[in-house]
Design a protein around this motif. Structure first.
Motif, PDB file in Angstrom:
ATOM      1  N   ALA A   1      -2.561  -5.833   6.696  1.00  0.00           N
ATOM      2  CA  ALA A   1      -3.205  -5.113   7.792  1.00  0.00           C
ATOM      3  C   ALA A   1      -2.303  -4.000   8.320  1.00  0.00           C
ATOM      4  O   ALA A   1      -2.786  -2.902   8.634  1.00  0.00           O
ATOM      5  CB  ALA A   1      -3.562  -6.085   8.912  1.00  0.00           C
ATOM      6  N   ILE A   2      -1.011  -4.250   8.404  1.00  0.00           N
ATOM      7  CA  ILE A   2      -0.060  -3.231   8.873  1.00  0.00           C
ATOM      8  C   ILE A   2      -0.033  -2.049   7.915  1.00  0.00           C
ATOM      9  O   ILE A   2      -0.065  -0.881   8.329  1.00  0.00           O
ATOM     10  CB  ILE A   2       1.337  -3.845   9.046  1.00  0.00           C
ATOM     11  N   ARG A   3       0.005  -2.329   6.625  1.00  0.00           N
ATOM     12  CA  ARG A   3       0.017  -1.240   5.640  1.00  0.00           C
ATOM     13  C   ARG A   3      -1.249  -0.399   5.744  1.00  0.00           C
ATOM     14  O   ARG A   3      -1.198   0.834   5.710  1.00  0.00           O
ATOM     15  CB  ARG A   3       0.151  -1.826   4.232  1.00  0.00           C
ATOM     16  N   TYR A   4      -2.373  -1.055   5.867  1.00  0.00           N
ATOM     17  CA  TYR A   4      -3.645  -0.343   5.962  1.00  0.00           C
ATOM     18  C   TYR A   4      -3.728   0.448   7.271  1.00  0.00           C
ATOM     19  O   TYR A   4      -4.213   1.584   7.290  1.00  0.00           O
ATOM     20  CB  TYR A   4      -4.799  -1.336   5.852  1.00  0.00           C
ATOM     21  N   LEU A   5      -3.233  -0.125   8.351  1.00  0.00           N
ATOM     22  CA  LEU A   5      -3.196   0.584   9.621  1.00  0.00           C
ATOM     23  C   LEU A   5      -2.348   1.848   9.505  1.00  0.00           C
ATOM     24  O   LEU A   5      -2.719   2.918  10.011  1.00  0.00           O
ATOM     25  CB  LEU A   5      -2.644  -0.341  10.711  1.00  0.00           C
ATOM     26  N   GLY A   6      -1.212   1.753   8.820  1.00  0.00           N
ATOM     27  CA  GLY A   6      -0.373   2.923   8.599  1.00  0.00           C
ATOM     28  C   GLY A   6      -1.097   4.000   7.816  1.00  0.00           C
ATOM     29  O   GLY A   6      -0.981   5.200   8.116  1.00  0.00           O
ATOM     30  N   GLN A   7      -1.868   3.587   6.819  1.00  0.00           N
ATOM     31  CA  GLN A   7      -2.651   4.547   6.036  1.00  0.00           C
ATOM     32  C   GLN A   7      -3.683   5.252   6.906  1.00  0.00           C
ATOM     33  O   GLN A   7      -3.909   6.459   6.784  1.00  0.00           O
ATOM     34  CB  GLN A   7      -3.336   3.826   4.870  1.00  0.00           C
ATOM     35  N   GLN A   8      -4.328   4.496   7.791  1.00  0.00           N
ATOM     36  CA  GLN A   8      -5.319   5.069   8.684  1.00  0.00           C
ATOM     37  C   GLN A   8      -4.690   6.094   9.633  1.00  0.00           C
ATOM     38  O   GLN A   8      -5.281   7.122   9.941  1.00  0.00           O
ATOM     39  CB  GLN A   8      -6.002   3.965   9.491  1.00  0.00           C
ATOM     40  N   LEU A   9      -3.491   5.806  10.099  1.00  0.00           N
ATOM     41  CA  LEU A   9      -2.797   6.739  10.982  1.00  0.00           C
ATOM     42  C   LEU A   9      -2.391   8.008  10.225  1.00  0.00           C
ATOM     43  O   LEU A   9      -2.533   9.123  10.741  1.00  0.00           O
ATOM     44  CB  LEU A   9      -1.568   6.070  11.592  1.00  0.00           C
ATOM     45  N   ARG A  10      -1.912   7.842   9.016  1.00  0.00           N
ATOM     46  CA  ARG A  10      -1.506   9.013   8.234  1.00  0.00           C
ATOM     47  C   ARG A  10      -2.699   9.894   7.885  1.00  0.00           C
ATOM     48  O   ARG A  10      -2.584  11.120   7.832  1.00  0.00           O
ATOM     49  CB  ARG A  10      -0.793   8.577   6.945  1.00  0.00           C
TER      50      ARG A  10
END
Length: 296
Positions: free
Chosen positions: A71-80
């Motif tokens: 979830a953290i990795r995906y959240l980072g992708q969404q922010l980028r």
């Protein structure tokens, strides 16, 4: 009445922290690529959690564990990608802090006065209907020091999600319940816990053993020469149930009556959802209640 209804060493900035109360919605589409049914169930559950619950401007409690990492990795992708903006993470462990920093999520240290909008976390198991979660079973030794922080962040959040696999959601759970105790008289506390569940007054489940957790390997019931001592000076007892536990709420209540018990790995929360990654689908179960004793 509680009803579960199906529906789902790190360094951080010390800048003054305030909650963002207005969650902004953008016309920009979320960059969520549809995952195939062949994708791992936990990965699909982690993506669903971010897509369904995280909004721009939120303060998010970042959980720890395999699903939380996803979830953290995906959240980072969404922010980028710009699909989400101004999200701040409050990590529950060094592991989640490291993962979040790697994927560009701004971080803040947790303080007791923080208001957290949403939190997600792994659970070792979740009890059907009550959605009481078990956390802190031994997975990685570096996680042992964070049980209290994880529990505090989940309870501080306005809403929380536990991300689990299908087999982790069931009634009458078995296995270990971690209990944090004062280290000076840990043995007397362990004996009292053992007597509590072996007594005839109100048997609720059978405890096979109460072991002090070792910092290295499996060192037996006393924890060997190097038992875990948390940063707060506590030992961790693994209270191991070998028969189904009829009620986790009863276990939590009884543990809290014992002098020297600091806390335990059972979380009761009113605004709580479980996101379950199944083989064929991701499903959610939400707690619907007007009052839960001891809940948030």
């Amino acid at each position: 009445m509680v009803v579960a209804a199906a529906s789902t060493p790190f360094s951080l900035s010390s800048v003054a922290f305030t909650r963002r109360r207005d969650f902004r919605r953008f016309s920009l589409p979320r960059a969520s690529a549809s995952l195939s049914q062949e994708a791992p169930p936990l990965l699909r559950a982690a993506h669903h959690t971010v897509d369904a619950y995280v909004k721009s401007g939120m303060v998010i409690g970042l959980g720890s564990g395999e699903a939380s990492d996803m979830a953290i990795r995906y959240l980072g992708q969404q922010l980028r990608s710009g699909s989400l903006e101004d999200v701040v993470g409050v990590p529950m462990s060094a592991r989640s802090a490291s993962e979040a920093a790697k994927y560009g999520i701004p971080l803040k240290h947790f303080r007791e006065d923080f208001q957290i909008d949403f939190a997600f976390h792994d659970a070792d198991a979740v009890e059907e209907n009550t959605l009481i979660a078990v956390i802190g079973r031994r997975r990685r030794s570096q996680e042992d020091d964070y049980i209290l922080r994880q529990k505090s962040i989940v309870k501080a959040a306005d809403e929380a999600v536990f991300i689990i696999k299908e087999e982790q959601y069931k009634a009458e759970l078995e296995g270990s319940i971690p209990v944090l105790v004062q280290s000076l008289n840990w043995l007397a506390i362990a004996e009292e816990i053992d007597d509590l569940y072996l007594g005839d007054a109100e048997p609720c489940a059978y405890v096979e053993k109460v072991w002090r957790r070792a910092s290295v390997g499996d060192a037996g019931p006393l924890g060997g020469d190097f038992p875990i001592v948390t940063s707060d000076g506590h030992n961790i007892l693994d209270v191991i149930f070998t028969t189904p536990i009829p009620s986790l709420a009863s276990v939590a209540k009884s543990l809290e009556t014992i002098d020297g018990v600091v806390d335990h790995g059972l979380i009761t929360k009113t605004r709580c959802t479980v996101v379950i990654g199944g083989k064929n689908e991701v499903r959610t179960v939400t707690l619907q209640t007007s009052a839960v004793e001891g809940g948030v």
